[in-house]
Design a protein around this motif. Structure first.
Motif, short mmCIF file in Angstrom:
data_model
loop_
_atom_site.label_atom_id
_atom_site.label_comp_id
_atom_site.label_asym_id
_atom_site.label_seq_id
_atom_site.Cartn_x
_atom_site.Cartn_y
_atom_site.Cartn_z
N LYS A 54 0.85 -1.19 0.00
CA LYS A 54 0.00 0.00 0.00
C LYS A 54 0.88 1.24 0.00
O LYS A 54 1.90 1.28 0.70
N THR A 55 0.50 2.24 -0.77
CA THR A 55 1.36 3.41 -0.92
C THR A 55 1.50 4.20 0.36
O THR A 55 2.61 4.54 0.77
N SER A 56 0.36 4.52 1.01
CA SER A 56 0.39 5.64 1.95
C SER A 56 -0.61 5.49 3.08
O SER A 56 -1.59 4.74 2.97
N THR A 57 -0.38 6.25 4.13
CA THR A 57 -1.34 6.36 5.22
C THR A 57 -2.43 7.37 4.90
O THR A 57 -3.48 7.39 5.54
N GLY A 58 -2.17 8.25 3.95
CA GLY A 58 -3.07 9.36 3.68
C GLY A 58 -2.79 10.56 4.57
O GLY A 58 -3.44 11.60 4.44
N LYS A 59 -1.81 10.40 5.47
CA LYS A 59 -1.47 11.48 6.40
C LYS A 59 -0.22 12.25 5.97
O LYS A 59 0.16 13.22 6.62
N VAL A 60 0.44 11.80 4.90
CA VAL A 60 1.69 12.40 4.44
C VAL A 60 1.54 12.76 2.97
O VAL A 60 0.94 12.02 2.19
N SER A 61 2.08 13.91 2.59
CA SER A 61 2.05 14.33 1.19
C SER A 61 3.48 14.31 0.63
O SER A 61 4.41 14.76 1.31
N PRO A 62 3.67 13.80 -0.60
CA PRO A 62 2.66 13.22 -1.48
C PRO A 62 2.23 11.83 -1.01
O PRO A 62 3.01 11.09 -0.43
N ALA A 63 0.97 11.50 -1.31
CA ALA A 63 0.44 10.18 -1.00
C ALA A 63 0.54 9.33 -2.27
O ALA A 63 1.62 9.22 -2.85
N ALA A 64 -0.55 8.75 -2.72
CA ALA A 64 -0.51 7.93 -3.92
C ALA A 64 -0.24 8.80 -5.15
O ALA A 64 -0.80 9.88 -5.29
N THR A 65 0.63 8.33 -6.02
CA THR A 65 0.82 8.93 -7.34
C THR A 65 0.80 7.81 -8.36
O THR A 65 1.08 6.65 -8.04
N LEU A 66 0.49 8.16 -9.60
CA LEU A 66 0.40 7.13 -10.64
C LEU A 66 1.76 6.48 -10.92
O LEU A 66 1.85 5.25 -11.03
N PRO A 67 2.88 7.25 -11.02
CA PRO A 67 4.17 6.59 -11.25
C PRO A 67 4.56 5.63 -10.12
O PRO A 67 5.06 4.53 -10.39
N VAL A 68 4.33 6.01 -8.87
CA VAL A 68 4.68 5.13 -7.75
C VAL A 68 3.82 3.87 -7.78
O VAL A 68 4.31 2.75 -7.57
N THR A 69 2.52 4.03 -8.06
CA THR A 69 1.64 2.86 -8.12
C THR A 69 2.04 1.95 -9.28
O THR A 69 2.04 0.72 -9.15
N LEU A 70 2.39 2.53 -10.42
CA LEU A 70 2.86 1.74 -11.55
C LEU A 70 4.11 0.94 -11.16
O LEU A 70 4.21 -0.26 -11.47
N LEU A 71 5.03 1.57 -10.47
CA LEU A 71 6.24 0.88 -10.03
C LEU A 71 5.90 -0.29 -9.10
O LEU A 71 6.46 -1.39 -9.25
#
Length: 335
Positions: free
Chosen positions: A235-252
């Protein structure tokens, strides 16, 4: 997941590592991974994000997004009443349309698990069967800074109370300091704490908090580490830190999951969380999943959106489609 499946996963990890998961072995493996071509990754993500979608596919896409959402409330002011309201929204996202699907899960703090289960009643269960799971954040969410004993107790209590899924956070400080064995051991021990009395296991989502990992190479290494240690989802993120989910990170992360599947035959889930607020953005993620790991990943036990506001926009787009707002267009642009 059963004890036998857990054991097989552990054996695969040891085989790939070529030894016990100590710091030296993990460092050799993780730093031996090919480096990430940042420019290429971002160009692929941008290309996938420009795909058009046929009007005939849009209704399917919107319903699919809803069925993959973990509807979330993670605030210090959460109450049983707020959780009951969240569950009501999860079960009936659009009170005016009984054909609207339910979301996949509600995600709450561990002490709210009993309230969520009680509110769900007979609708509590496997989202692949159209029911709604209960996910609990654990392990000193969102910082992850607590002793292992506290993290294990946090997890075990939520599982004992009936949580179907545990969303744990890694110790980012330990990871960034190169203490890979510590992070591996904590994930593996938390996985063991997900064991139920009947011998099955709650699903474990491992939150990397990619916004704090600084580089794509670190995201790749953390993804591999989480899977090797027994995570069922990354899972990318807690939602409490920015940046959270991004498309490049999710693709990776999806590429890591794809490579793991090719090596082992095992399917691992991916959950982008935080910052995905519109249907337009969510559809980009659906396309990225389908093009990277295949459409078979577009089901609740393999892909989720962690979101609190996304559902409202999806419902708005769904209602516009139902009124014929897009009639006459072969392709649509989602606003």
């Amino acid at each position: 997941m059963s004890s036998t499946e857990i054991q097989r996963s552990e054996e695969r990890a040891l085989e790939l590592l070529g030894g016990e998961p100590d710091d030296a072995t993990l460092r050799r493996f993780l730093h031996g991974l090919p480096g990430v071509d940042a420019v290429g990754l971002e160009q692929r993500a941008a290309s996938l994000g420009t795909r058009s979608i046929k009007t005939t596919s849009k209704a399917w896409a919107l319903d699919k997004i809803i069925s993959l959402i973990d509807l979330t409330t993670l605030e210090g002011a959460d109450t049983p009443g707020k959780v009951r309201s969240l569950v009501a929204k999860a079960l009936t996202p659009d009170a005016g349309d009984p054909t609207c699907p339910r979301v996949a899960a509600v995600c709450v703090y561990g002490d709210m698990v009993p309230s969520a289960i009680e509110a769900l009643g007979a609708a509590h269960g496997d989202p692949d069967d159209g029911l709604v799971s209960v996910a609990a954040v654990a392990t000193a969410f969102p910082s992850g800074r607590a002793s292992l004993d506290i993290k294990l107790a946090d997890t075990a209590e939520a599982v004992a109370d009936g949580a179907d899924e545990i969303d744990m956070v890694i110790d980012r400080g330990a990871f960034l300091a190169g203490r890979y064995h510590l992070v591996f051991e904590q994930i593996a021990r938390v996985k063991q704490a997900c064991r139920r009395a009947d011998g099955t296991y709650a699903s474990l989502k491992v939150i990397l908090e990619t916004g704090e990992l600084n580089t794509y190479d670190n995201v790749k290494r953390a993804s591999w580490l989480a899977i090797l240690a027994g995570g069922d989802f990354i899972k990318t993120s807690t939602g409490k830190v920015s940046p959270a989910a991004t498309l490049p990170v999710t693709l990776l992360m999806l590429e890591v999951v794809r490579d793991w599947h090719r090596l082992t035959g095992e399917r691992i889930g991916v959950k982008p969380a935080g910052g995905i607020r519109t249907s337009k953005d969510a559809i980009k993620y659906l396309v990225t999943v389908a093009e990277t790991v295949g459409e078979e990943w577009l089901q609740p036990h393999l892909f989720r959106f962690g979101a609190s506001s996304l559902l409202n926009d999806v419902l708005r787009q769904r209602q516009k489609l139902a009124t014929g707002h897009y009639a006459g267009a072969d392709y649509v642009t989602i606003d």
